[in-house]
Enzyme design. Structure first.
Site, mmCIF file in Angstrom:
data_model
loop_
_atom_site.group_PDB
_atom_site.id
_atom_site.type_symbol
_atom_site.label_atom_id
_atom_site.label_comp_id
_atom_site.label_asym_id
_atom_site.label_seq_id
_atom_site.Cartn_x
_atom_site.Cartn_y
_atom_site.Cartn_z
ATOM 1 N N HIS A 168 -2.962 1.572 -1.234
ATOM 2 C CA HIS A 168 -3.052 1.617 -2.723
ATOM 3 C C HIS A 168 -4.418 1.938 -3.222
ATOM 4 C CE1 HIS A 168 0.717 -0.318 -2.150
ATOM 5 N NE2 HIS A 168 0.260 -1.533 -2.086
ATOM 6 N N GLU A 210 -5.768 -9.337 -8.693
ATOM 7 C CA GLU A 210 -4.499 -10.123 -8.990
ATOM 8 C C GLU A 210 -4.880 -11.618 -9.232
ATOM 9 O OE1 GLU A 210 -1.127 -8.691 -6.314
ATOM 10 O OE2 GLU A 210 -2.750 -8.607 -4.977
HETATM 11 C C1 BG6 Z 1 1.626 -4.932 -2.150
HETATM 12 C C2 BG6 Z 1 0.632 -6.004 -1.438
HETATM 13 O O1 BG6 Z 1 1.789 -3.798 -1.299
HETATM 14 O O2 BG6 Z 1 1.291 -4.679 -3.402
HETATM 15 C C3 BG6 Z 1 0.778 -7.124 -2.157
HETATM 16 O O3 BG6 Z 1 1.415 -5.955 -0.032
HETATM 17 C C4 BG6 Z 1 0.291 -6.966 -3.612
HETATM 18 O O4 BG6 Z 1 -0.081 -8.164 -1.496
HETATM 19 C C5 BG6 Z 1 1.059 -5.876 -4.195
HETATM 20 O O5 BG6 Z 1 0.540 -8.264 -4.384
HETATM 21 C C6 BG6 Z 1 0.304 -5.374 -5.584
HETATM 22 O O6 BG6 Z 1 1.316 -4.561 -6.234
HETATM 23 P P1 BG6 Z 1 1.337 -4.393 -7.716
HETATM 24 O O7 BG6 Z 1 2.205 -3.276 -7.955
HETATM 25 O O8 BG6 Z 1 1.669 -5.946 -8.321
HETATM 26 O O9 BG6 Z 1 -0.103 -3.986 -8.130
#
Ligand code: BG6
Length: 502
Positions: free
Chosen positions: A253, A229
Site C-alpha cells: 500500500h 489506523e
Molecule cells: C490491509 C492490511 O491490507 O490493509 C490491514 O492487512 C490494514 O492490516 C488494511 O488494516 C488497511 O486498509 P484501509 O483500506 O483500511 O486503509
C-alpha cells in the site's frame, strides 16, 4: 469517467475460491452488489463460490443474504442504507456453489463443467484464500487445463495480498504462477489501487499543468506518506504476529502511494506504460546497507492505552499474539529515490495500528521561500508550505499557505486552500473493489500489480527485514498515541517534523 458512461462488463463465470471467508462476504459480494446497482454486470455473469464446507447454492446465497442485510442495516463499509431486496434477488440468481478441497484434482474437474456456455468460455478464478493455497491452486488450475485460452474464452487469475513475505518468497510465487499462465492472465490485487483518491493522484498530477512545474527536487523539500489506523489487530492476531506493520503495509500500500506521487508521466494510460513507470520508480529506491537500514527505520509496538475514555489492551495482550512478541505494529522509514527528479529528496513513510486518528495521507513539503523577506520584522520563521493529499477518511487535497492576519500588526497565519471530494461529487457507497472487479472483467490490468512491481517493492524493504533480524530495538508507544518518540526523532534529526495528523 463516470460509471454511467461505461458499458456493462461482458459474460463470465467468476469462481470465488475461499467462498466462506471474510473477504467474500465483507468486500467482494458488496462490490458485486454495487456493480449490479450501477448496471455494470452482464446478464450472463455467473458467480460460483468454491470452498471445502459442503453447502448448496441456496445455502450459500442465504448466508450471504443474512450478512449483507445486517451490514446494510448497520451502515457497513461501502453499504447504502438498507439492502435493496430486488437488487439482491437479481444477484442471488447468479450464485452457485461448488464444494471441493483446493488440493483435490476432482474439484477442478467439477469446476471445468461449471464454465457456462453462455459465458463464452470466459472464466476468472479469484483466490480469496489463505496465501498458502496460491501456488497449489494455480498449479492445479493449470494441470486441469482451466488456464488454456486456445478455445477462445479468456482465463484470468486474481491473487490477493499478501504476495510473499520477503523478496525470495515473492520471486518464488511469481515463478510458480508464470509456469502455468502468462503475465497477461494474472491480476495481483492491491486494494489501495481501488480507492478513488489514490487513482486521483495520477489525474491531478498529469492533467493539471501547474503541478508538473514544481513537482521535483528544485521545489520539494521532502515527502511524507502516512497510513495511521485507530484499530488494533482485531481478530487477526495470529496472522499479524507473523507479519508486522512493515510487511503488512509498506511494500504494497505505501509503495503504491509513493509510486503514484513519484513516477514519471507514462507515455500512455495503458497497463504496460503505467506499470512500467511504477516499476522504475520503486526500482530506484536506494537499497540501504544494514547499518543505514537500522539508522533509517523505527519499529514500534503499542502497549496498553486509551482512546478517549476507552481503555485499550496492549499488543501483547491481544488474542493469539505471543506474550513476548517483538512484532512491530508501527514502522517509520526514510527512503531515497535515486533518479533525476528526486535526487536528494527524502521520502518518510510511517504506518501504525492504534494511533490517535485514522488518517491516510501524503504530505508534500515545499522548500522555503528563497529569501527571508520579513527577517527584520517580529514574525516567526514562516512554516513550510505543504500540499496534503488525504486518501481517507476526509478525501481531498489541501495547500497550507501563509497569510497575513487582518489588522494593523504584521502577523502571519497558516491558512488552507482546499478541495474536499464531498463538496464536488456525489459519492455512491463503494468498497473500493468495484473498479478492480470491473477492470478484471474487462481485461484492464492498469490497476493491478505486475511481477516486477511486486519484486521491486520487496527488494526495497528486504534490507530492513535483514537488518532487524540481526539488531535494533522495538520501541513502545501507548495505544491511542502517534507512535514512539523515536519516530519523531527520525525526522527531527533532519530538522523536519511530521505533518499534523487528521
Ligand atoms: C490491509 C492490511 O491490507 O490493509 C490491514 O492487512 C490494514 O492490516 C488494511 O488494516 C488497511 O486498509 P484501509 O483500506 O483500511 O486503509
Amino acid at each position: 469517467m463516470t460509471r454511467q458512461t461505461i458499458p456493462a462488463a461482458g459474460p463470465c463465470t467468476l469462481f470465488l475460491f475461499g467462498a466462506n471467508g471474510d473477504l467474500v462476504k465483507r468486500l467482494l459480494m458488496p462490490a458485486l452488489y454495487n456493480l449490479g446497482r450501477d448496471g455494470l454486470l452482464d446478464r450472463n455473469l455467473r458467480i460460483v463460490g468454491v470452498d471445502h464446507n459442503p453447502a448448496t447454492a441456496a445455502e450459500f446465497a442465504q448466508r450471504l443474504h443474512a450478512f449483507m442485510r445486517e451490514r446494510a442495516d448497520k451502515g457497513g463499509e461501502g453499504a447504502g442504507k438498507g439492502l435493496d431486496e430486488k437488487l439482491w434477488a437479481r444477484l442471488a440468481k447468479r450464485l452457485d456453489y461448488q464444494t471441493g478441497d483446493f488440493l483435490d484434482p476432482a474439484t477442478y474437474t467439477a469446476l471445468a463443467k461449471r464454465i457456462d456456455k453462455t459465458s463464452h468460455g470466459n472464466a476468472i478464478f479469484y483466490l480469496a484464500t489463505s496465501p498458502r493455497f496460491f501456488p497449489e491452486v494455480a498449479q492445479r488450475l493449470g494441470e486441469a487445463g482451466l488456464l488454456d485460452e486456445s478455445a477462445g474464452g479468456y482465463r484470468r487469475v486474481v491473487v490477493e495480498k499478501p504476495f510473499g513475505t520477503d523478496l525470495a518468497s515473492a520471486e518464488a510465487l511469481n515463478a510458480c504462477l508464470l509456469k502455468v499462465m502468462s503475465e497477461r492472465q494474472i491480476y495481483r490485487i492491491d486494494h489501495y489501487l481501488g480507492k478513488e483518491t489514490v487513482q486521483n493522484i495520477l489525474v491531478s498530477r498529469f492533467s493539471n499543468g501547474l503541478f508538473e512545474s514544481f513537482w521535483n527536487n528544485h521545489y520539494i523539500d521532502h515527502v511524507q506518506i502516512t497510513a495511521a489506523e485507530t484499530v488494533g489487530v482485531e481478530t487477526r492476531g495470529a496472522f499479524y504476529d507473523q507479519t508486522g506493520a512493515l510487511r503488512d503495509m509498506v511494500p504494497n500500500h505505501l509503495f503504491q502511494l509513493l509510486a503514484m506521487v513519484a513516477m514519471e508521466p507514462p507515455a500512455a494510460f495503458g497497463a504496460d506504460a503505467v506499470r512500467g513507470e511504477k516499476a522504475k520508480v520503486i526500482g530506484a529506491i536506494r537499497p540501504w546497507s544494514a547499518k543505514m537500514a537500522l539508522k533509517n527505520s523505527v519499529r514500534g509496538q503499542y502497549t496498553a492505552g486509551k482512546q478517549g475514555r476507552k481503555r485499550l489492551a496492549g499488543y501483547r495482550q491481544e488474542d493469539r499474539v505471543a506474550a513476548d512478541s517483538q512484532t512491530e505494529t508501527y514502522v517509520a522509514l526514510k527512503v531515497m529515490i535515486d533518479n533525476w527528479r528526486w535526487a536528494g529528496v527524502p521520502f518518510y513513510l510511517r504506518t501504525g495500528k492504534r494511533m490517535s486518528v485514522r488518517d491516510t495521507e501524503i504530505a508534500i513539503c515545499f522548500k522555503p521561500a528563497p529569501y527571508a523577506q520579513f527577517r527584520e520584522s517580529e514574525l516567526e520563521r514562516p512554516k513550510p508550505n505543504y500540499l496534503k493529499i488525504q486518501i481517507q477518511p476526509n478525501e481531498g487535497m489541501w495547500f497550507d499557505l501563509q497569510a497575513k492576519r487582518p489588522g494593523p500588526e504584521l502577523v502571519m497565519e497558516n491558512v488552507e486552500l482546499g478541495f474536499a471530494y464531498k463538496d464536488f461529487f456525489k459519492m455512491t457507497p463503494a468498497t473500493g473493489y468495484e473498479t478492480l472487479i470491473y477492470d478484471c472483467l474487462t481485461g484492464d490490468q492498469t490497476l493491478f500489480q505486475r511481477a516486477d512491481n511486486i519484486e521491486n517493492g520487496w527488494r526495497a524493504v528486504q534490507p530492513f527485514l535483514d537488518a532487524w533480524a540481526q539488531d535494533g530495538e522495538v520501541h513502545e508507544y501507548p495505544a491511542g498515541e502517534d507512535g514512539p518518540e523515536a519516530g519523531n526523532e527520525l525526522l527531527a534529526r533532519d530538522k523536519r517534523e511530521w505533518h499534523r495528523l487528521g
